[in-house]
Design a protein around this motif. Structure first.
Motif, PDB file in Angstrom:
ATOM      1  N   PHE B  99     -17.464 -57.036  33.183  1.00 26.45           N
ATOM      2  CA  PHE B  99     -17.557 -55.779  33.933  1.00 26.45           C
ATOM      3  C   PHE B  99     -18.237 -55.993  35.288  1.00 26.45           C
ATOM      4  O   PHE B  99     -17.739 -55.563  36.331  1.00 26.45           O
ATOM      5  CB  PHE B  99     -18.308 -54.739  33.105  1.00 26.45           C
ATOM      6  CG  PHE B  99     -18.417 -53.398  33.770  1.00 26.45           C
ATOM      7  CD1 PHE B  99     -17.279 -52.647  34.024  1.00 26.45           C
ATOM      8  CD2 PHE B  99     -19.638 -52.898  34.166  1.00 26.45           C
ATOM      9  CE1 PHE B  99     -17.365 -51.420  34.660  1.00 26.45           C
ATOM     10  CE2 PHE B  99     -19.738 -51.673  34.796  1.00 26.45           C
ATOM     11  CZ  PHE B  99     -18.601 -50.926  35.041  1.00 26.45           C
ATOM     12  N   GLY B 100     -19.365 -56.660  35.247  1.00 22.92           N
ATOM     13  CA  GLY B 100     -20.082 -56.912  36.502  1.00 22.92           C
ATOM     14  C   GLY B 100     -19.275 -57.763  37.454  1.00 22.92           C
ATOM     15  O   GLY B 100     -19.248 -57.514  38.665  1.00 22.92           O
ATOM     16  N   MET B 101     -18.608 -58.753  36.898  1.00 21.50           N
ATOM     17  CA  MET B 101     -17.763 -59.605  37.743  1.00 21.50           C
ATOM     18  C   MET B 101     -16.606 -58.803  38.340  1.00 21.50           C
ATOM     19  O   MET B 101     -16.250 -58.979  39.510  1.00 21.50           O
ATOM     20  CB  MET B 101     -17.213 -60.761  36.916  1.00 21.50           C
ATOM     21  CG  MET B 101     -18.260 -61.774  36.508  1.00 21.50           C
ATOM     22  SD  MET B 101     -18.662 -62.902  37.831  1.00 21.50           S
ATOM     23  CE  MET B 101     -17.233 -63.962  37.817  1.00 21.50           C
ATOM     24  N   ALA B 102     -16.035 -57.920  37.526  1.00 23.71           N
ATOM     25  CA  ALA B 102     -14.912 -57.115  38.023  1.00 23.71           C
ATOM     26  C   ALA B 102     -15.356 -56.216  39.173  1.00 23.71           C
ATOM     27  O   ALA B 102     -14.621 -56.040  40.151  1.00 23.71           O
ATOM     28  CB  ALA B 102     -14.337 -56.284  36.880  1.00 23.71           C
ATOM     29  N   LEU B 103     -16.553 -55.685  39.067  1.00 25.23           N
ATOM     30  CA  LEU B 103     -17.061 -54.844  40.165  1.00 25.23           C
ATOM     31  C   LEU B 103     -17.162 -55.651  41.456  1.00 25.23           C
ATOM     32  O   LEU B 103     -16.802 -55.185  42.541  1.00 25.23           O
ATOM     33  CB  LEU B 103     -18.425 -54.272  39.795  1.00 25.23           C
ATOM     34  CG  LEU B 103     -18.472 -53.257  38.654  1.00 25.23           C
ATOM     35  CD1 LEU B 103     -19.890 -52.749  38.457  1.00 25.23           C
ATOM     36  CD2 LEU B 103     -17.544 -52.094  38.939  1.00 25.23           C
ATOM     37  N   GLY B 104     -17.674 -56.858  41.326  1.00 21.62           N
ATOM     38  CA  GLY B 104     -17.793 -57.702  42.514  1.00 21.62           C
ATOM     39  C   GLY B 104     -16.450 -58.052  43.107  1.00 21.62           C
ATOM     40  O   GLY B 104     -16.279 -58.061  44.331  1.00 21.62           O
TER      41      GLY B 104
END
Lengths: 240, 205
Positions: B99-104
């Motif tokens: 999730f965090g990677m996708a946001l980035g």
């Protein structure tokens, strides 16, 4: 400086139009161009709307003159680029100074030698960890994985101090983890009795130590993980 | 494994470079956003020409995008952190904190779109450019969440201070922009209402 668009608006004579634009390869401002004073003094009989090509020319010239060629804008650009590059390099150096010396392996490729490994204590003594304590830690402090931080005793640097250790993904499998337990590795029963007191049981050049663990290379951080303090990261550091 | 390869794996320089570039990119994007709002509100008009201010705004965005590329490139180069190209290019592909990677990743695409629209501004309709440009706010929000969810230094005081300052600056600037826009729109709305009232009055016998 008068606005070139307004100056052109006031121009009565269409022949004065080319003064706004390029003269040779040099950009010329409207106020410095020949005939600018005449344009300023002329009555506003021509509107810019009546001459779309003139408007395009003036707009382009205005942008070119005002924007990129301005020394101030160029200086600001250089300042931003330089400051950013310096910041990145400075931060990288700071990180390296904070975390690098501890985690960086020795020149030979071995990160820990049994004689200097604080986890195993003095050479020849029983290791503090039943497995995995002698091999090179999987991760680094301050980077994801965090096995180094977990396996590092409280006496070393950066152990829980900054609290930034760990966070490397669990799939970060170091060379020690990828290497299976070899058949040449001594069994626990024999190594504890036959191993010389001053040398390591680890094969030369290998990053995985001569573990006395029954678990071999598949061991987790073991009891050494409790030696560290502080947060060692979010990810689980178990070997795959 | 040879000694050189072992050192490459263990060398943390790429990882440190990636983290540094990420922080600098965050600050630069914040600065670009704040500068853009200041230009929009015309606060900076006494300081110089608007064109020069816009140029600086554009430079901040470009260098911020370059820092993002350095961040991603260093992640790919770090051999101890085996991220593939798909992990850093496809949202949700990474198995590590997807999730965090996708946001980035989404934030980087948005920043790229905003920057590209600025480069092609003269070839785009104003409405399209404006719509894309407003994505900078969403991009900053995504970057902030990405930094909070994935950032390794989240417990670091300096990092927390950076997050606090950037968030405070952006929240302040967004508030200022909303207020300025409302104040600018107010006379026009009043004029429109007056015209409507006048036309309604003339229609009624």
């Amino acid at each position: 400086m008068p606005d070139p668009v307004r100056a052109a608006d006031r121009s009565a004579d269409p022949t004065t139009i080319p003064m706004i634009g390029l003269r040779g390869r040099r950009r010329v401002r409207a106020s410095h161009a020949p005939g600018a004073a005449a344009v300023r003094a002329s009555p506003p009989t021509m509107t810019i709307q009546s001459r779309p090509r003139l408007r395009t020319l003036i707009t382009r010239t205005n942008v070119m003159t005002d924007n990129r060629s301005r020394p101030g804008a160029k200086g600001a650009r250089i300042f931003v680029v330089g400051l950013s590059a310096t910041s990145i390099l400075g931060l990288t150096a700071t990180y390296g100074a904070a975390y690098g010396p501890v985690e960086r392996p020795a020149a030979s490729g071995n990160s820990w030698s049994s004689a200097s490994n604080p986890l195993t204590g003095p050479a020849g003594s029983a290791p503090a960890s039943p497995s995995g304590s002698q091999r090179r830690p999987k991760g680094r402090a301050g980077v994801p994985g965090g096995a180094a931080a977990k396996a590092r005793p409280a006496t070393t640097r950066n152990v829980g101090g900054s609290g930034t250790a760990g966070d490397r993904p669990p799939k970060s499998v170091g060379p020690a983890q990828r290497r299976p337990a070899t058949a040449t590795r001594p069994r626990p029963s024999s190594t504890t009795t036959k191993r010389p007191a001053t040398t390591s049981a680890r094969p030369s050049g290998s990053t995985s130590g001569g573990s006395v663990s029954p678990g071999g290379a598949k061991g987790s951080g073991g009891a050494a993980g409790t030696a560290g303090s502080g947060s060692a990261g979010h990810s689980s550091s178990g070997a795959s | 494994m040879s000694g050189i390869a072992a050192q490459l794996v263990a060398d943390p320089t790429w990882w440190h470079l990636s983290r540094s570039a990420a922080i600098v990119a965050w600050v630069l994007l914040t600065a670009a956003l704040v500068w853009g709002v200041l230009i929009h509100t015309r606060v900076l008009r006494p300081l110089g020409r608007p064109a020069a201010m816009v140029e600086l705004h554009r430079t901040l965005g470009t260098v911020g995008l370059a820092a993002i590329l350095i961040h991603v490139g260093a992640l790919l180069a770090d051999r101890a952190f085996p991220l593939s190209l798909a992990d850093v290019a496809v949202p949700g592909h990474s198995s590590w904190k997807p999730f965090g990677m996708a946001l980035g990743i989404l934030a980087s695409y948005l920043v790229l779109a905003v920057q590209a629209s600025s480069w092609l501004r003269h070839r785009l309709p104003v409405k399209a450019w404006r719509a894309i440009h407003l994505g900078a706010y969403a991009a900053w929000l995504l970057v902030a969440f990405h930094a909070g969810l994935v950032g390794t230094d989240v417990v670091n005081r300096a990092y927390q201070l950076t997050a606090l300052l950037t968030t405070g600056a952006v929240v302040t600037m967004v508030s200022v922009r909303l207020l300025v826009d409302r104040n600018r729109a107010a006379p026009a709305v009043r004029r429109q209402r007056a015209n409507e009232a006048q036309s309604a009055g003339t229609r009624t016998p």
